[in-house]
Design an enzyme around this catalytic site. Structure first.
Site, mmCIF file in Angstrom:
data_model
loop_
_atom_site.group_PDB
_atom_site.id
_atom_site.type_symbol
_atom_site.label_atom_id
_atom_site.label_comp_id
_atom_site.label_asym_id
_atom_site.label_seq_id
_atom_site.Cartn_x
_atom_site.Cartn_y
_atom_site.Cartn_z
ATOM 1 N N GLY A 12 0.807 -1.214 0.000
ATOM 2 C CA GLY A 12 0.000 0.000 0.000
ATOM 3 C C GLY A 12 0.839 1.264 0.000
ATOM 4 N NE ARG A 34 -6.251 -9.771 1.326
ATOM 5 C CZ ARG A 34 -7.434 -9.274 1.002
ATOM 6 N NH1 ARG A 34 -8.495 -10.062 0.995
ATOM 7 N NH2 ARG A 34 -7.567 -8.002 0.696
ATOM 8 C CG ASP A 48 -6.781 -13.984 4.633
ATOM 9 O OD1 ASP A 48 -6.943 -12.930 5.285
ATOM 10 O OD2 ASP A 48 -7.707 -14.555 4.025
ATOM 11 C CB THR A 71 -3.125 -3.413 5.987
ATOM 12 O OG1 THR A 71 -4.005 -3.875 4.957
ATOM 13 C CG2 THR A 71 -3.185 -4.375 7.157
ATOM 14 C CD1 TRP A 72 -7.017 0.777 5.664
ATOM 15 C CD2 TRP A 72 -9.221 0.469 5.688
ATOM 16 N NE1 TRP A 72 -7.557 1.589 4.696
ATOM 17 C CE2 TRP A 72 -8.909 1.424 4.693
ATOM 18 C CE3 TRP A 72 -10.558 0.119 5.898
ATOM 19 C CZ2 TRP A 72 -9.885 2.015 3.892
ATOM 20 C CZ3 TRP A 72 -11.532 0.717 5.105
ATOM 21 C CH2 TRP A 72 -11.178 1.662 4.118
ATOM 22 C CE LYS A 112 -11.439 6.541 8.162
ATOM 23 N NZ LYS A 112 -10.338 6.999 7.283
ATOM 24 C CE1 TYR A 144 -8.526 4.178 10.641
ATOM 25 C CE2 TYR A 144 -8.726 6.484 11.243
ATOM 26 C CZ TYR A 144 -8.474 5.522 10.289
ATOM 27 O OH TYR A 144 -8.163 5.894 9.015
ATOM 28 C CG MET A 179 -8.943 5.136 1.890
ATOM 29 S SD MET A 179 -9.132 5.569 3.644
ATOM 30 C CE MET A 179 -7.620 4.939 4.346
#
Length: 353
Positions: A12, A34, A48, A71-72, A112, A144, A179
């Site tokens: 990412g 992954r 995973d 990550t999320w 957030k 979060y 994002m």
């Protein structure tokens, strides 16, 4: 004492920038995903996070000293977001526990924390800006907070230190990221130029006229490294932004100039990118074919829904960094240069013409 990093979400925006920095600094770096991508100096770990068995197998031979959680996973409701994202962290830290090697865990969340989750983003009663780390949690469920609590519980159990990092909107390069304002705006500007459309600001008057800030992924990586190795930064949460502030009424023209198009002044009407770009997949595929671009799938590059969430906010958002400044983190990055650097990299990698 040698340092071995495990970056979770290595492909990412944040993970790839962090991997590049740590590799440059001489760390051994492993990147868990992954579907890992080829990153110079980063050892791929395929697992995973929702599958404890796959984590146990993948991490059996690895004893990281530092873990970077970047990550999320998105889900339709905040309740599902909480369940899934908390479990991913718990599964990972449980899998690492037998090695007893982890000295520090750094968790990347975001603003957030102050603005609320996607279901209530920028709504209701919000803290006064600039956002400061000592402002308490909102009285609302937020994934979060669940991620933080999972790290805090494991820290208390296993004895490692932690840090939490709260960037504003991140500027950086990654394909397939959920994002990604910088690449989304690059695609939007390219479509406007190639199709002769007006480069119209999609957001709100508050964002057009008010002050804001952003976070370069490379600067965030530098704060992650600093907090993970600076004893004074242990067990603290930090905001992280570039250090400058701007108004979109100024930045919009800067972006337009880079792409050789004219910026259309905001006229008071919100025009979301998600609607404006919804049917642009075929047009992008044609642009990609004409210019020999590496990625013809617009959905893998642009995330208009997230850019709309940021640019459509009804309040001015600026972020205070006094906490880390006082402790010695002084990195700075002009935001317009961050955009230019990203656009230059996207063009060099044949992702935009």
């Amino acid at each position: 004492m040698s340092n071995t990093a495990l970056i979770v979400g290595a492909s990412g925006i944040v993970g790839s920038a962090t991997g590049a920095l740590l590799t440059e600094e001489g760390w051994r770096v492993a990147g868990l995903a992954r579907k890992p991508v080829d990153l110079a100096g980063v050892e791929p770990v395929v697992a995973d996070l929702q599958d404890p068995a796959s984590l146990e197998t993948a991490l059996a031979g690895l004893a990281p000293s530092h873990v970077f959680l970047a990550t999320w996973q998105r889900r339709p409701t905040e309740a599902e977001m909480i369940r899934v994202n908390r479990a991913m962290i718990e599964n990972l830290l449980d899998a690492l526990r037998p090695q007893k090697s982890v000295r520090h865990v750094a968790l990347v969340t975001g603003l957030k924390h102050y603005l609320g989750p996607f279901e209530a983003y920028g709504k209701g009663t919000l803290p006064q800006t600039p956002f400061r780390e000592d402002q308490g949690r909102l009285d609302i469920e937020n994934f979060y907070y669940a991620q933080e609590d999972a790290v805090f519980a494991a820290s208390a159990r296993d004895g490692f230190t932690w840090s939490v990092h709260r960037p504003h909107t991140i500027i950086g390069k990654a394909v397939g990221n959920a994002m990604n304002m910088g690449t989304t705006l690059a695609c939007y500007a390219t479509l406007c130029r190639e199709l002769g459309r007006p480069f119209t600001f999609p957001g709100s008057a508050a964002q057009w006229n008010g002050l804001t800030d952003m976070t370069d992924a490379r600067l965030l990586a530098r704060q992650l490294l600093w907090a993970s190795t600076e004893p004074k930064a242990a067990n603290e949460a930090f905001n992280v932004v570039n250090g400058d502030v701007f108004r979109w009424s100024w930045m919009w023209g800067r972006i337009a100039e880079w792409f050789g198009i004219e910026a259309v002044p905001f006229d008071g009407t919100i025009r979301p990118l998600e609607e404006r770009m919804a049917q642009d997949g075929p047009a992008w595929a044609e642009i990609a074919k004409r210019h020999g671009l590496a990625e013809p799938d617009l959905q893998k590059l642009a995330s208009p829904w997230h850019t709309d969430a940021d640019l459509g906010r009804p309040i001015e958002v600026v972020t205070d960094m006094s906490k880390s400044r006082r402790l010695g983190f002084t990195a700075y990055q002009p935001t317009d240069d961050a955009f230019y650097d990203l656009f230059t990299r996207l063009r060099a990698d044949r992702l935009i013409p």
